[in-house]
Design a protein around this motif. Sequence first.
Motif, short mmCIF file in Angstrom:
data_model
loop_
_atom_site.label_atom_id
_atom_site.label_comp_id
_atom_site.label_asym_id
_atom_site.label_seq_id
_atom_site.Cartn_x
_atom_site.Cartn_y
_atom_site.Cartn_z
N GLU A 228 74.65 83.59 28.16
CA GLU A 228 75.65 84.29 27.35
C GLU A 228 75.70 83.69 25.94
O GLU A 228 75.76 84.42 24.94
N LEU A 229 75.64 82.37 25.84
CA LEU A 229 75.65 81.70 24.54
C LEU A 229 74.46 82.15 23.69
O LEU A 229 74.60 82.43 22.49
N LYS A 230 73.29 82.25 24.31
CA LYS A 230 72.11 82.71 23.58
C LYS A 230 72.31 84.14 23.09
O LYS A 230 71.90 84.50 21.97
N GLU A 231 72.97 84.95 23.91
CA GLU A 231 73.22 86.35 23.53
C GLU A 231 74.21 86.42 22.36
O GLU A 231 74.05 87.27 21.47
N VAL A 232 75.20 85.54 22.36
CA VAL A 232 76.14 85.47 21.24
C VAL A 232 75.38 85.20 19.94
O VAL A 232 75.62 85.83 18.91
N LEU A 233 74.43 84.26 20.00
CA LEU A 233 73.63 83.93 18.82
C LEU A 233 72.73 85.10 18.41
O LEU A 233 72.57 85.39 17.22
N ARG A 234 72.13 85.75 19.42
CA ARG A 234 71.26 86.90 19.10
C ARG A 234 72.01 88.00 18.36
O ARG A 234 71.45 88.71 17.53
N ASN A 235 73.30 88.14 18.67
CA ASN A 235 74.10 89.21 18.07
C ASN A 235 74.81 88.77 16.79
O ASN A 235 75.51 89.57 16.17
N ALA A 236 74.63 87.52 16.40
CA ALA A 236 75.34 87.00 15.23
C ALA A 236 74.65 87.44 13.94
O ALA A 236 73.41 87.45 13.86
N PRO A 237 75.41 87.78 12.90
CA PRO A 237 74.81 88.20 11.64
C PRO A 237 74.03 87.05 11.00
O PRO A 237 74.50 85.92 10.94
N GLY A 238 72.83 87.37 10.52
CA GLY A 238 72.02 86.39 9.82
C GLY A 238 71.28 85.39 10.69
O GLY A 238 70.62 84.49 10.18
N VAL A 239 71.36 85.56 12.01
CA VAL A 239 70.71 84.62 12.95
C VAL A 239 69.53 85.29 13.63
O VAL A 239 69.62 86.45 14.06
N ILE A 240 68.41 84.57 13.74
CA ILE A 240 67.29 85.00 14.57
C ILE A 240 67.04 83.90 15.60
O ILE A 240 66.82 82.74 15.23
N VAL A 241 67.12 84.25 16.87
CA VAL A 241 66.87 83.29 17.94
C VAL A 241 65.38 83.25 18.24
O VAL A 241 64.75 84.28 18.49
N GLN A 242 64.80 82.05 18.17
CA GLN A 242 63.41 81.81 18.55
C GLN A 242 63.43 80.71 19.61
O GLN A 242 63.46 79.52 19.27
N ASP A 243 63.49 81.11 20.86
CA ASP A 243 63.75 80.13 21.92
C ASP A 243 62.93 80.43 23.17
O ASP A 243 63.43 80.93 24.16
N ASP A 244 61.64 80.14 23.08
CA ASP A 244 60.74 80.30 24.23
C ASP A 244 59.81 79.08 24.25
O ASP A 244 58.61 79.17 23.96
N PRO A 245 60.38 77.90 24.59
CA PRO A 245 59.59 76.67 24.46
C PRO A 245 58.35 76.64 25.34
O PRO A 245 57.36 75.98 24.99
N LYS A 246 58.36 77.36 26.47
CA LYS A 246 57.17 77.36 27.33
C LYS A 246 55.96 77.95 26.62
O LYS A 246 54.82 77.62 26.93
N ASN A 247 56.23 78.82 25.65
CA ASN A 247 55.15 79.41 24.85
C ASN A 247 55.13 78.84 23.43
O ASN A 247 54.59 79.47 22.52
N ASN A 248 55.72 77.66 23.27
CA ASN A 248 55.74 76.96 21.98
C ASN A 248 56.42 77.76 20.88
O ASN A 248 56.03 77.69 19.71
N VAL A 249 57.45 78.52 21.27
CA VAL A 249 58.20 79.30 20.29
C VAL A 249 59.52 78.60 20.00
O VAL A 249 60.37 78.46 20.89
N TYR A 250 59.67 78.15 18.77
CA TYR A 250 60.89 77.49 18.30
C TYR A 250 60.85 77.54 16.77
O TYR A 250 59.79 77.73 16.17
N PRO A 251 61.99 77.41 16.12
CA PRO A 251 62.01 77.53 14.66
C PRO A 251 61.22 76.42 13.97
O PRO A 251 61.27 75.25 14.37
N LEU A 252 60.50 76.82 12.91
CA LEU A 252 59.71 75.88 12.11
C LEU A 252 59.92 76.19 10.63
O LEU A 252 59.93 77.36 10.24
N PRO A 253 60.06 75.15 9.79
CA PRO A 253 60.28 75.41 8.36
C PRO A 253 59.15 76.18 7.69
O PRO A 253 59.39 76.97 6.78
#
Length: 332
Positions: A253-278
């Motif tokens: 549910e917390l992840k869904e709150v972030l997905r629906n938040a303005p200005g936020v993009i969730v990149q959270d699939d660590p098994k496939n090496n997906v996470y935010p990078l500068p």
Amino acid sequence: MKKVKLAVCGATGMVGRTFLKVLEERNLPIEEIYFFSSARSAGSTITFNGKDYTVEELTETSFDRGIDIALFSAGGSTSEKFSPIAASKGCIVVDNSSAWRMDPTVPLVVPEVNSHDIAWNKGIIANPNCSTIQAVVALKPLHEKYKIKRIVYTTFQAVSGAGMKGYSDLEDGLKGEAPKKFPHPIANNVLPHIDVFLDNGYTKEEEKMIKETRKIMGDDSLKITATTVRVPVFNGHSESINVEFEKPYDLEELKEVLRNAPGVIVQDDPKNNVYPLPIYASGKDETFVGRIRRDDSVESGVNLWVVADNIRKGAATNAVQIAQELIKMWNK
């Protein structure tokens, strides 16, 4: 729709030039635009929307021409002097320095978080610190849902946050040259030191994050601590944010709150090496959130990894978004 007369102060600096890009991309209804700088850069040429403009020296009479909005990124002392002058002429200043941020009479605004505060401005609106902006974009929706009790910030901040001189220190350092901006080499190194040290052992940057977060979120009860670190990355700030909530939460549910938040993009699939990078956040306006995981050391804690382009969302884009909100208000 009301067309505005707009000025960019500090137009030739790193943030000033990014103002131009963002203004072009967002196509604000601009009737006239002016570019101001110090005497040193005055007379140079800036191209905006395919037209050349001469940069003028910023003086006490610069705002005697009905300018509606001025985007300032010219340093604290310049802002302290010229923002009240501009405001006295009916111009609304959106200031990117730290000069007005903690003034209780000046709104400190991140549009995704507290755009309502724009309404009570008295001629000056402060743009928050770059590291604070991206943090609160991610934290505000979680605070509304679960009530944040405590925040632990650890930042990994790019050299562009220190301006052109910081950028040059990394470029030159990679060639083996001595630093000119930082107290130690930044190439192949990390510096747990951003801005000056205070008597309590914290740096001014750390204190900014603590105080600004409380002001923007409208909650002085928040317990916050911070460690800010300069890293050998050219652009894009990264932050490890540990949060403790008052209320229990469901992780999905917390992840869904972030997905629906303005200005936020969730990149959270660590098994496939997906996470935010500068390197991938650079040039973008959104705040990227990943590595979202429960902190089992407290009753209701979570860890977040938050990344954004510090020159765009952390400075120029946020200021332009504030200008857009002002124009919306005027056109209602």
